[in-house]
Motif scaffolding. Structure first.
Motif, PDB file in Angstrom:
ATOM      1  N   ASP A  46      12.865  28.620 -23.796  1.00 50.60           N
ATOM      2  CA  ASP A  46      12.384  29.739 -23.956  1.00 50.60           C
ATOM      3  C   ASP A  46      10.877  29.588 -24.741  1.00 50.60           C
ATOM      4  OD1 ASP A  46      13.936  31.189 -22.313  1.00 50.60           O
ATOM      5  OD2 ASP A  46      15.179  32.158 -24.389  1.00 50.60           O
ATOM      6  N   ASN A  47      10.863  28.976 -25.678  1.00 48.03           N
ATOM      7  CA  ASN A  47       9.795  28.628 -26.434  1.00 48.03           C
ATOM      8  C   ASN A  47       9.447  27.077 -26.058  1.00 48.03           C
ATOM      9  OD1 ASN A  47       9.468  30.701 -27.921  1.00 48.03           O
ATOM     10  ND2 ASN A  47      11.176  30.173 -29.515  1.00 48.03           N
ATOM     11  N   ALA A  48       9.140  26.850 -24.841  1.00 44.58           N
ATOM     12  CA  ALA A  48       8.693  25.369 -24.543  1.00 44.58           C
ATOM     13  C   ALA A  48       7.415  24.893 -25.076  1.00 44.58           C
ATOM     14  CB  ALA A  48       8.656  25.285 -22.936  1.00 44.58           C
ATOM     15  N   LEU A  49       7.243  23.674 -25.386  1.00 42.16           N
ATOM     16  CA  LEU A  49       6.033  23.175 -25.870  1.00 42.16           C
ATOM     17  C   LEU A  49       6.127  21.604 -25.631  1.00 42.16           C
ATOM     18  CD1 LEU A  49       3.540  23.187 -27.859  1.00 42.16           C
ATOM     19  CD2 LEU A  49       5.012  22.403 -29.535  1.00 42.16           C
ATOM     20  N   PHE A  50       5.028  21.270 -24.637  1.00 43.52           N
ATOM     21  CA  PHE A  50       5.024  19.926 -24.155  1.00 43.52           C
ATOM     22  C   PHE A  50       3.421  19.539 -23.825  1.00 43.52           C
ATOM     23  CE2 PHE A  50       6.138  22.430 -20.931  1.00 43.52           C
ATOM     24  CZ  PHE A  50       5.192  22.427 -19.822  1.00 43.52           C
ATOM     25  N   ILE A  51       3.127  18.344 -23.720  1.00 45.62           N
ATOM     26  CA  ILE A  51       1.691  18.037 -23.126  1.00 45.62           C
ATOM     27  C   ILE A  51       1.966  17.991 -21.760  1.00 45.62           C
ATOM     28  CG2 ILE A  51       0.364  15.982 -23.197  1.00 45.62           C
ATOM     29  CD1 ILE A  51       1.179  15.315 -25.761  1.00 45.62           C
ATOM     30  N   GLU A  52       0.844  18.787 -21.289  1.00 45.52           N
ATOM     31  CA  GLU A  52       0.752  18.874 -19.820  1.00 45.52           C
ATOM     32  C   GLU A  52      -0.269  17.727 -19.073  1.00 45.52           C
ATOM     33  OE1 GLU A  52       1.373  23.332 -18.484  1.00 45.52           O
ATOM     34  OE2 GLU A  52      -0.790  23.027 -19.375  1.00 45.52           O
ATOM     35  N   GLU A  53      -1.137  17.348 -19.994  1.00 47.02           N
ATOM     36  CA  GLU A  53      -2.302  16.414 -19.345  1.00 47.02           C
ATOM     37  C   GLU A  53      -2.768  15.604 -20.570  1.00 47.02           C
ATOM     38  OE1 GLU A  53      -5.430  17.776 -16.356  1.00 47.02           O
ATOM     39  OE2 GLU A  53      -6.659  17.267 -18.184  1.00 47.02           O
ATOM     40  N   VAL A  54      -2.956  14.272 -20.070  1.00 47.26           N
ATOM     41  CA  VAL A  54      -3.536  13.061 -20.975  1.00 47.26           C
ATOM     42  C   VAL A  54      -4.501  12.352 -20.062  1.00 47.26           C
ATOM     43  CG1 VAL A  54      -3.310  11.144 -22.273  1.00 47.26           C
ATOM     44  CG2 VAL A  54      -1.461  12.874 -22.208  1.00 47.26           C
ATOM     45  N   THR A  55      -5.853  12.273 -20.697  1.00 48.30           N
ATOM     46  CA  THR A  55      -6.700  11.537 -19.767  1.00 48.30           C
ATOM     47  C   THR A  55      -7.416  10.478 -20.792  1.00 48.30           C
ATOM     48  OG1 THR A  55      -8.723  13.155 -20.606  1.00 48.30           O
ATOM     49  CG2 THR A  55      -7.525  13.507 -18.307  1.00 48.30           C
ATOM     50  N   PHE A  56      -7.631   9.309 -20.322  1.00 51.72           N
ATOM     51  CA  PHE A  56      -8.277   8.307 -20.870  1.00 51.72           C
ATOM     52  C   PHE A  56      -9.571   7.913 -20.515  1.00 51.72           C
ATOM     53  CE2 PHE A  56      -3.904   7.287 -21.393  1.00 51.72           C
ATOM     54  CZ  PHE A  56      -3.926   6.756 -22.736  1.00 51.72           C
ATOM     55  N   ALA A  57     -10.638   7.517 -21.252  1.00 52.31           N
ATOM     56  CA  ALA A  57     -11.970   7.521 -20.644  1.00 52.31           C
ATOM     57  C   ALA A  57     -12.906   6.287 -21.412  1.00 52.31           C
ATOM     58  CB  ALA A  57     -12.990   8.729 -20.892  1.00 52.31           C
ATOM     59  N   LEU A  58     -13.705   5.770 -20.824  1.00 51.19           N
ATOM     60  CA  LEU A  58     -14.588   4.972 -21.440  1.00 51.19           C
ATOM     61  C   LEU A  58     -15.899   5.391 -21.381  1.00 51.19           C
ATOM     62  CD1 LEU A  58     -15.172   1.915 -22.634  1.00 51.19           C
ATOM     63  CD2 LEU A  58     -15.393   1.136 -20.212  1.00 51.19           C
ATOM     64  N   ASP A  59     -16.569   5.604 -22.527  1.00 50.88           N
ATOM     65  CA  ASP A  59     -17.846   6.308 -22.522  1.00 50.88           C
ATOM     66  C   ASP A  59     -17.849   7.446 -21.732  1.00 50.88           C
ATOM     67  OD1 ASP A  59     -18.902   4.347 -24.402  1.00 50.88           O
ATOM     68  OD2 ASP A  59     -19.945   2.962 -22.904  1.00 50.88           O
ATOM     69  N   GLY A  60     -17.002   8.289 -22.001  1.00 47.59           N
ATOM     70  CA  GLY A  60     -16.861   9.569 -21.317  1.00 47.59           C
ATOM     71  C   GLY A  60     -16.628   9.581 -19.685  1.00 47.59           C
ATOM     72  N   GLU A  61     -16.415   8.290 -19.268  1.00 45.19           N
ATOM     73  CA  GLU A  61     -15.978   8.144 -17.953  1.00 45.19           C
ATOM     74  C   GLU A  61     -14.588   8.169 -17.622  1.00 45.19           C
ATOM     75  OE1 GLU A  61     -16.895   5.388 -13.910  1.00 45.19           O
ATOM     76  OE2 GLU A  61     -18.365   5.585 -15.595  1.00 45.19           O
ATOM     77  N   THR A  62     -13.578   9.293 -17.251  1.00 43.92           N
ATOM     78  CA  THR A  62     -12.305   9.021 -17.022  1.00 43.92           C
ATOM     79  C   THR A  62     -11.756   7.870 -16.104  1.00 43.92           C
ATOM     80  OG1 THR A  62     -11.896  11.411 -17.152  1.00 43.92           O
ATOM     81  CG2 THR A  62     -10.428  10.323 -16.239  1.00 43.92           C
ATOM     82  N   PHE A  63     -11.039   6.964 -16.740  1.00 43.56           N
ATOM     83  CA  PHE A  63     -10.360   6.030 -15.844  1.00 43.56           C
ATOM     84  C   PHE A  63      -8.818   6.176 -15.676  1.00 43.56           C
ATOM     85  CE2 PHE A  63     -10.310   4.272 -20.225  1.00 43.56           C
ATOM     86  CZ  PHE A  63      -8.957   3.679 -20.407  1.00 43.56           C
ATOM     87  N   CYS A  64      -8.088   6.957 -16.218  1.00 44.38           N
ATOM     88  CA  CYS A  64      -6.952   7.312 -15.922  1.00 44.38           C
ATOM     89  C   CYS A  64      -6.560   8.826 -16.378  1.00 44.38           C
ATOM     90  CB  CYS A  64      -5.851   6.393 -16.704  1.00 44.38           C
ATOM     91  SG  CYS A  64      -4.037   6.529 -16.260  1.00 44.38           S
ATOM     92  N   ARG A  65      -5.543   9.415 -15.561  1.00 48.28           N
ATOM     93  CA  ARG A  65      -5.329  10.604 -15.774  1.00 48.28           C
ATOM     94  C   ARG A  65      -3.532  10.907 -15.666  1.00 48.28           C
ATOM     95  NH1 ARG A  65      -5.383  15.577 -12.489  1.00 48.28           N
ATOM     96  NH2 ARG A  65      -4.907  17.280 -13.863  1.00 48.28           N
TER      97      ARG A  65
END
Length: 112
Positions: A46-65
């Motif tokens: 009922d009190n779920a808490l978890f990470i939904e999204e993680v993004t990695f970037a190089l100089d602001g440009e995402t390379f992995c999600r």
């Protein structure tokens, strides 16, 4: 070398921090491993808490999600490959199911 030795002791870090580990040396065109330890609890039910999204970037440009679910562990450890072409700031950002966010960054310097 253990993950905790590489990324730092969890006891001295703040909840929500992202600790990023990079190789000490990298050459242009080389594929490196970007490692991240996210200090975040996980709860199901009922009190779920978890990470939904993680993004990695190089100089602001995402390379992995990543799209994660309630099945992901507390304090997730992620490792992703990256072919490096330039020096720059590597960052990792996360968002959980309650809208909270966190991030970490580390500079990657190429060697010649």
């Amino acid at each position: 070398m253990s993950v905790l030795n590489t990324l730092g002791s969890r006891l001295t870090r703040r909840l929500g921090d992202v600790q990023i580990a990079l190789p000490e040396k990298a050459k242009r065109g080389e594929i490196i491993e970007v490692r991240a330890l996210i200090l975040h609890p996980s709860q199901s039910g009922d009190n779920a808490l978890f990470i939904e999204e993680v993004t990695f970037a190089l100089d602001g440009e995402t390379f992995c999600r990543f799209d994660l679910s309630s099945m992901s562990s507390a304090n997730p450890y992620l490792a992703v490959p990256l072919r490096v072409e330039k020096s720059g700031m590597i960052s990792a950002h996360w968002r959980n199911n309650r809208g909270q966010t966190g991030s970490g960054q580390k500079f990657l310097r190429l060697t010649e």
